[in-house]
Design a protein around this motif. Structure first.
Motif, PDB file in Angstrom:
ATOM      1  N   LEU A  62       1.489   1.368  -5.109  1.00  0.00           N
ATOM      2  CA  LEU A  62       1.405   0.588  -6.339  1.00  0.00           C
ATOM      3  C   LEU A  62      -0.008   0.052  -6.468  1.00  0.00           C
ATOM      4  CD1 LEU A  62       2.740  -0.833  -8.783  1.00  0.00           C
ATOM      5  CD2 LEU A  62       3.309  -2.706  -7.213  1.00  0.00           C
ATOM      6  N   SER A  63      -0.707   0.462  -7.517  1.00  0.00           N
ATOM      7  CA  SER A  63      -2.083   0.001  -7.673  1.00  0.00           C
ATOM      8  C   SER A  63      -2.246  -1.003  -8.803  1.00  0.00           C
ATOM      9  CB  SER A  63      -3.032   1.188  -7.883  1.00  0.00           C
ATOM     10  OG  SER A  63      -2.633   1.955  -8.987  1.00  0.00           O
TER      11      SER A  63
ATOM     12  N   GLY B 265       0.861  -1.172   0.000  1.00  0.00           N
ATOM     13  CA  GLY B 265       0.000   0.000   0.000  1.00  0.00           C
ATOM     14  C   GLY B 265       0.900   1.226   0.000  1.00  0.00           C
ATOM     15  N   VAL B 266       0.553   2.244   0.755  1.00  0.00           N
ATOM     16  CA  VAL B 266       1.430   3.406   0.879  1.00  0.00           C
ATOM     17  C   VAL B 266       2.402   3.111   2.005  1.00  0.00           C
ATOM     18  CG1 VAL B 266       1.580   5.863   1.362  1.00  0.00           C
ATOM     19  CG2 VAL B 266      -0.329   4.988   0.026  1.00  0.00           C
ATOM     20  N   GLY B 267       3.659   2.942   1.663  1.00  0.00           N
ATOM     21  CA  GLY B 267       4.657   2.551   2.643  1.00  0.00           C
ATOM     22  C   GLY B 267       5.553   3.708   3.028  1.00  0.00           C
ATOM     23  N   LEU B 268       6.730   3.364   3.501  1.00  0.00           N
ATOM     24  CA  LEU B 268       7.697   4.362   3.946  1.00  0.00           C
ATOM     25  C   LEU B 268       8.076   5.331   2.836  1.00  0.00           C
ATOM     26  CD1 LEU B 268      10.072   2.014   5.987  1.00  0.00           C
ATOM     27  CD2 LEU B 268       8.327   3.565   6.879  1.00  0.00           C
ATOM     28  N   SER B 269       8.021   4.859   1.591  1.00  0.00           N
ATOM     29  CA  SER B 269       8.406   5.701   0.464  1.00  0.00           C
ATOM     30  C   SER B 269       7.313   6.695   0.091  1.00  0.00           C
ATOM     31  CB  SER B 269       8.718   4.823  -0.750  1.00  0.00           C
ATOM     32  OG  SER B 269       7.556   4.100  -1.139  1.00  0.00           O
TER      33      SER B 269
ATOM     34  N   ILE C   2       1.520  -4.891  -4.569  1.00  0.00           N
ATOM     35  CA  ILE C   2       0.109  -4.547  -4.441  1.00  0.00           C
ATOM     36  C   ILE C   2      -0.408  -5.153  -3.141  1.00  0.00           C
ATOM     37  CG2 ILE C   2      -2.176  -4.791  -5.455  1.00  0.00           C
ATOM     38  CD1 ILE C   2      -0.738  -4.923  -8.195  1.00  0.00           C
ATOM     39  N   ALA C   3      -1.070  -4.354  -2.352  1.00  0.00           N
ATOM     40  CA  ALA C   3      -1.594  -4.827  -1.067  1.00  0.00           C
ATOM     41  C   ALA C   3      -2.661  -5.883  -1.328  1.00  0.00           C
ATOM     42  CB  ALA C   3      -2.182  -3.663  -0.280  1.00  0.00           C
ATOM     43  N   PRO C   4      -2.629  -6.980  -0.560  1.00  0.00           N
ATOM     44  CA  PRO C   4      -3.629  -8.059  -0.756  1.00  0.00           C
ATOM     45  C   PRO C   4      -5.022  -7.612  -0.372  1.00  0.00           C
ATOM     46  CG  PRO C   4      -2.138  -8.581   1.058  1.00  0.00           C
ATOM     47  CD  PRO C   4      -1.684  -7.278   0.481  1.00  0.00           C
TER      48      PRO C   4
END
Length: 68
Positions: A15-16, A7-11, A66-68
């Motif tokens: 990524l969708s 998902g929205v991580g540290l960076s 991509i987040a599950p």
């Protein structure tokens, strides 16, 4: 050094989607379509594979999934 971002991580990147093609894969990051070598939000896309995208800011590298 590689960190995984889901998902929205540290960076700060999300990524969708990955449009997989062996010659010209495309990733959708923060709503923008990018290919290897292009930049998004200050990060260069280093690799696009079938299940992840590698990006680098010049100092650190991240793997986006991509987040599950």
């Amino acid at each position: 050094f590689t960190r995984g971002a889901f998902g929205v991580g540290l960076s700060g990147l999300s990524l969708s989607g990955i449009l997989w093609d062996t010659t010209q894969p495309i990733a959708i990051i923060n709503g923008t379509t990018v290919q290897v070598g292009e930049e998004v939000e200050g990060y260069r896309v280093v690799e696009i594979s079938e299940d992840h995208v590698s990006v680098s800011d010049g100092a650190d590298s991240f793997q986006l999934r991509i987040a599950p």
